[in-house]
Design a protein around this motif. Structure first.
Motif, short mmCIF file in Angstrom:
data_model
loop_
_atom_site.label_atom_id
_atom_site.label_comp_id
_atom_site.label_asym_id
_atom_site.label_seq_id
_atom_site.Cartn_x
_atom_site.Cartn_y
_atom_site.Cartn_z
N LEU A 29 0.91 -1.23 -0.02
CA LEU A 29 0.10 0.02 0.00
C LEU A 29 0.86 1.19 0.04
O LEU A 29 1.90 1.26 1.08
CB LEU A 29 -0.93 -0.12 1.13
N THR A 30 0.55 2.12 -0.91
CA THR A 30 1.45 3.32 -0.95
C THR A 30 0.54 4.43 -1.50
O THR A 30 -0.54 4.55 -1.32
CB THR A 30 2.69 3.04 -1.84
N TRP A 31 1.19 5.43 -1.78
CA TRP A 31 0.38 6.74 -2.28
C TRP A 31 0.89 7.12 -3.63
O TRP A 31 1.57 6.82 -4.29
CB TRP A 31 0.83 8.02 -1.32
N TRP A 32 0.11 8.12 -4.23
CA TRP A 32 0.37 8.44 -5.62
C TRP A 32 -0.15 9.91 -5.65
O TRP A 32 -1.13 10.43 -5.19
CB TRP A 32 -0.19 7.67 -6.61
N GLY A 33 0.46 10.84 -6.51
CA GLY A 33 -0.03 12.12 -6.59
C GLY A 33 0.43 12.70 -8.01
O GLY A 33 1.48 12.46 -8.46
N ALA A 34 -0.07 13.71 -8.35
CA ALA A 34 0.26 14.45 -9.62
C ALA A 34 -0.07 15.80 -9.82
O ALA A 34 -1.42 16.11 -9.12
CB ALA A 34 -0.17 13.56 -10.84
#
Lengths: 300, 533
Positions: free
Chosen positions: B521-526
């Motif tokens: 489980l991780t994160w993402w962003g843009a």
């Protein structure tokens, strides 16, 4: 989703270093109280002696990327991902001689610095590496790869001990698995599976041998070697071999190439607290020395 | 949008005769408006013909100066009643002319309903065009104006004395008193005319009424002439029906001599119950009664900025359609007031917001996006990695759906510093979002699903390594915020939690010893831009 993910190779993380070219069995023990090393940054690595037998003294050079953190009572395979560079091998001989040494990695860089002391040695075993099949330090054929051998290593050419004269079937399956049956009160000891021979070693499935002193029968397929027994170094007829395949490799046996007999594979045993290293090479022997440079006895 | 009814060619016969150089409709003008939704028995009833008749009378009273006492509306009457009413009006006009010879009366007759090239169809009865023209032409009124909104106008050019003309401008520059006949049809022979449920009237009548309200005042002199009214009505009818199944091409024919433009209305001299709405930029306006969603009272496309429209004093919701957005005004028009929309507060609604709230005419808005961002660690030691995303999305009323292509590549030296490697990923993803439009931002929440190819390449020259090609599936939540920049562009920030399901090697001391299905489980962003087309 599962079918998609199942297609493909397993991915590796950043700790992946490659496919090992060698897995060297190693154990760490302590000459004193193991707790003396609690919390210390102890690392074990391979150190090569490029000078070889012709050098006045052994000079140990660490092979980078072979070190690993260790503590007393650890047992693991020391993985080697890179073969030693050519400058760590012994000249033009085509082989390299190494030992596993322990040091205190105070700066935590995974390499021994000049001011980081050696705090443990493996005095009873050594490592020989041959990039290609070659002739070993004792003049014997040396297959390519890593070989853990007992130390000191015979570094002068010497012939393999001859087989026994007039070999016969003495009823002892040399080298085969066996077990030792402990005697009851008043009963003699019996080694099951070896006929008139003896079962050496309870571990690794046992090893049938015939004591040289047992009688006049010289077993075919055997060769005399001195091994440590309850009564001290004792000559036995062991199974003769020319390659590891002649021995029970799957059970931890290998062919000792200059003794020409199947023996239990050596482990690199690093003893923390021992720091005095003998010369890796010993002079040429007329007998069969094993572990500690013991001499051997010829059969009558 | 309009609902196509039975073939209804709108015939607007504009027949007017006048003597003298009269300009505006005289004070003593009689108006007869006839509306009949029912024609012959085999004709489908119309919906708005009777309403059209009432609207025309109303606008002529308010803006044309016609007295209520002289305005007659006949709804759902037969041919005999129409005939008799015309006879009576002519008698009244005759009597008026006898008392006031210096200011003779005028007659305006409007018909909306079924017809063919020969006659009007009035609830199973018929009134021949020849007879109708005779009643109008034979009227003692000085100015006679006949407007017929009806079916099948192909034969109108056969009307006696009428010549077809190439242009529809009425150019009366002779120095003699004007007299003549001008005929307009809302469609060419064989074309259908249409009513509009949205406008609650026929296209042609609706635009004619708005023309009289001031939308056609091209020279901004506060008066709408017959020429201006026809030009505006022609253009708007063509534009409106261009969005339907059948286009109407109004035609025009006239036989006129003399001079003097006929002024049909003066919107700026609205009555005490009307106000004037001054429109802003040149665009299309939808004026609804009350609030958004109320009945549309006018669809106006003025020829130039600053046009005015006279309307009854009420509250109105005005929607101005510009290329990139709608502007919505909520105004209260007081009697006698001129309200300038350019100075009125408005709410700008981008087309994507309109789609989401089911406003406007578009069912979807398409967008392209370009974002750069990162993703948290999914493989131990890899850290956060950068990625570039190119996407396409469609905003629908229930939500937004999108597809995106993600690519990334990064290189490291491995945890021991001696194992250089490059990892590449190419992902194809699907997004589903639900937007919430706030005043200055639009925020969304949704779901991201992705299938990705992952390739690992190792470059350690002194080691044995195994390159790896694998596939991963990513599932995560998507949260975003958009800030409109103008011109269809918006700044977008997005991200959320993400889990990547992938086959991973179990390692001991850096060497593979097994496999495991991992789902870190991780994160993402843009951050990037979205351009809505």
């Amino acid at each position: 989703m599962a079918s998609l993910v199942a297609c493909g190779d397993p991915l590796v993380d950043e700790t992946y270093r490659g496919e090992p070219v060698g897995a060297l069995p190693l154990e760490v023990s302590s000459a004193g109280d193991p707790s003396n090393y609690d919390g210390l940054p102890v690392r074990v690595a391979l150190f090569w002696s490029p000078g070889g037998p012709d050098s006045a003294q052994d000079t140990w050079v660490e092979q980078p990327q072979t070190s690993r953190a260790a503590q007393p009572l650890d047992r693991f395979d020391l993985l080697v991902f890179e073969v030693p560079p050519a400058d760590l091998l012994v000249g033009a001989t085509g082989y390299g001689l190494a030992r596993a040494l322990a040091y205190r990695d105070d700066d935590g860089d995974g390499l021994r610095s000049a001011d980081e002391p050696i705090i443990g040695i493996n005095g009873r075993s050594a490592l020989i590496y041959a990039p290609e099949p070659t002739v070993g330090p004792a003049g014997n054929p040396l297959p390519a790869g890593f070989h853990v051998v007992s130390a000191p290593v015979p570094c002068a050419p010497q012939p393999l001990p001859p087989g026994p004269p007039d070999p016969q079937d003495c009823g002892v399956p040399l080298g085969q698995a066996c077990r030792m049956q402990m005697p009851g009160p008043g009963e003699p000891a019996a080694d099951v599976g070896c006929g008139p021979g003896v079962c050496l070693g309870a571990g690794q499935g046992g090893y049938c041998a015939l004591a040289v002193s047992a009688g006049p029968c010289n077993p075919a397929g055997g060769r005399i070697a001195v091994v440590e027994g309850q009564m001290g170094p004792t000559p036995y007829f062991l199974k003769a071999c020319a390659a590891d395949g002649d021995c029970r490799v799957g059970e931890g046996y290998r062919c000792d190439h200059w003794r020409g007999v199947c023996l239990a594979a050596e482990r690199l045993t690093v003893v923390l607290g021992e720091t005095e290293l003998d010369r890796l090479c010993m002079p040429a022997m007329t007998g069969m020395g094993i572990g500690g440079g013991q001499g051997g006895m010829l059969p009558p | 949008m309009s609902a196509a009814r039975t073939a209804r060619a709108l015939l607007v016969a504009l027949v007017w005769l006048w003597a003298g150089a009269a300009l505006a409709l005289p004070e003593s003008t009689w108006v007869l408006a006839v509306g009949n939704n029912h024609g012959d028995a085999d004709e489908e009833p119309l919906l708005y013909a009777e309403r059209d008749a009432r609207e025309v009378v109303d606008v002529l009273r308010r803006l044309g100066g016609v007295s209520t006492r002289r305005a007659t509306v006949l709804v759902d009457e037969d041919a005999a009643t129409v005939r008799q009413t015309l006879v009576e009006l002519n008698a009244a006009i005759r009597a008026h002319n006898a008392r006031h010879p210096e200011r003779k009366g005028a007659l305006v007759v409007f018909y909306s309903g079924h017809a063919d090239a020969d006659a009007l169809h009035l609830g199973g009865t018929r009134l021949d065009f020849d007879e109708l023209r005779g009643l109008v032409e034979g009227s003692p009124a000085n100015l006679r104006l006949l407007v017929v909104d009806a079916c099948r106008s192909g034969g109108v050019s056969r009307v006696k004395g009428v010549k077809k003309a190439k242009a529809f401008n009425i150019d009366l520059k002779d120095n003699t008193a004007a007299e003549g006949v001008a005929i307009m049809t809302s469609s060419a022979a064989g074309e259908s005319s249409q009513e509009s449920d949205r406008l609650r009237g026929s296209f042609f009548s609706h635009h004619l009424i708005n023309a009289l309200r001031g939308a056609a005042d091209r020279n901004e002199d506060g008066r709408v002439t017959l020429t201006e009214a026809y030009a505006y009505t022609y253009e708007q009818t063509l534009r409106s029906t261009g969005r339907t199944l059948e286009v109407q091409h109004p035609t025009y024919a006239y036989d006129v001599k003399g001079r003097g433009e006929v002024i049909l209305s003066e919107p700026r001299r609205a009555d005490r119950r009307s106000g004037v709405l001054k429109l802003a930029d040149e665009s299309t306006y939808f004026i609804s009664e009350g609030h958004a969603g109320g009945p549309i009272v006018a669809e106006v496309s003025p020829p130039k900025a600053g046009a005015t429209v006279a309307l009854p004093a009420k509250t109105y919701f005005v929607q101005q359609r510009l290329p990139q957005e709608y502007r919505e005004y909520q105004v209260a028009l007081a009697a006698g007031q001129t309200l300038d929309l350019a100075e009125a507060p408005h709410k700008a609604v981008r087309y994507d917001r309109l789609v989401r709230r089911r406003g406007g005419t578009a069912r979807s808005i398409h967008g392209l996006s370009l974002l750069g961002g990162g993703r948290g660690e999914v493989l131990e030691g890899s850290g956060a990695t950068p990625h570039l995303v190119v996407g396409y999305s469609a905003d629908l009323h229930w939500g937004s759906v999108g597809v995106r292509l993600r690519g990334t590549q990064w290189a490291t030296a491995g945890a021991d510093g001696d194992s250089p490697r490059t990892q590449r990923e190419l992902g194809l993803g699907l997004t589903l979002q639900r937007f919430v439009d706030l005043e200055h931002f639009s925020v969304s929440f949704g779901l991201l699903m992705e299938g990705a190819y992952v390739g690992q390449r190792f470059e350690a020259a002194d080691r044995q390594t195994v390159d790896r090609d694998s596939y991963a599936v990513g599932i995560g939540a998507l949260f975003s915020a958009e800030r409109h920049l103008g011109g269809g562009l918006a700044l977008r920030l997005e991200g959320g939690p993400l889990t990547m399901v992938m086959q991973q090697a179990e390692l001991q001391a850096g060497a593979p010893v097994g496999e495991v299905l991992g789902s870190p489980l991780t994160w993402w962003g843009a951050l990037g831009v979205v351009w809505r087309l």
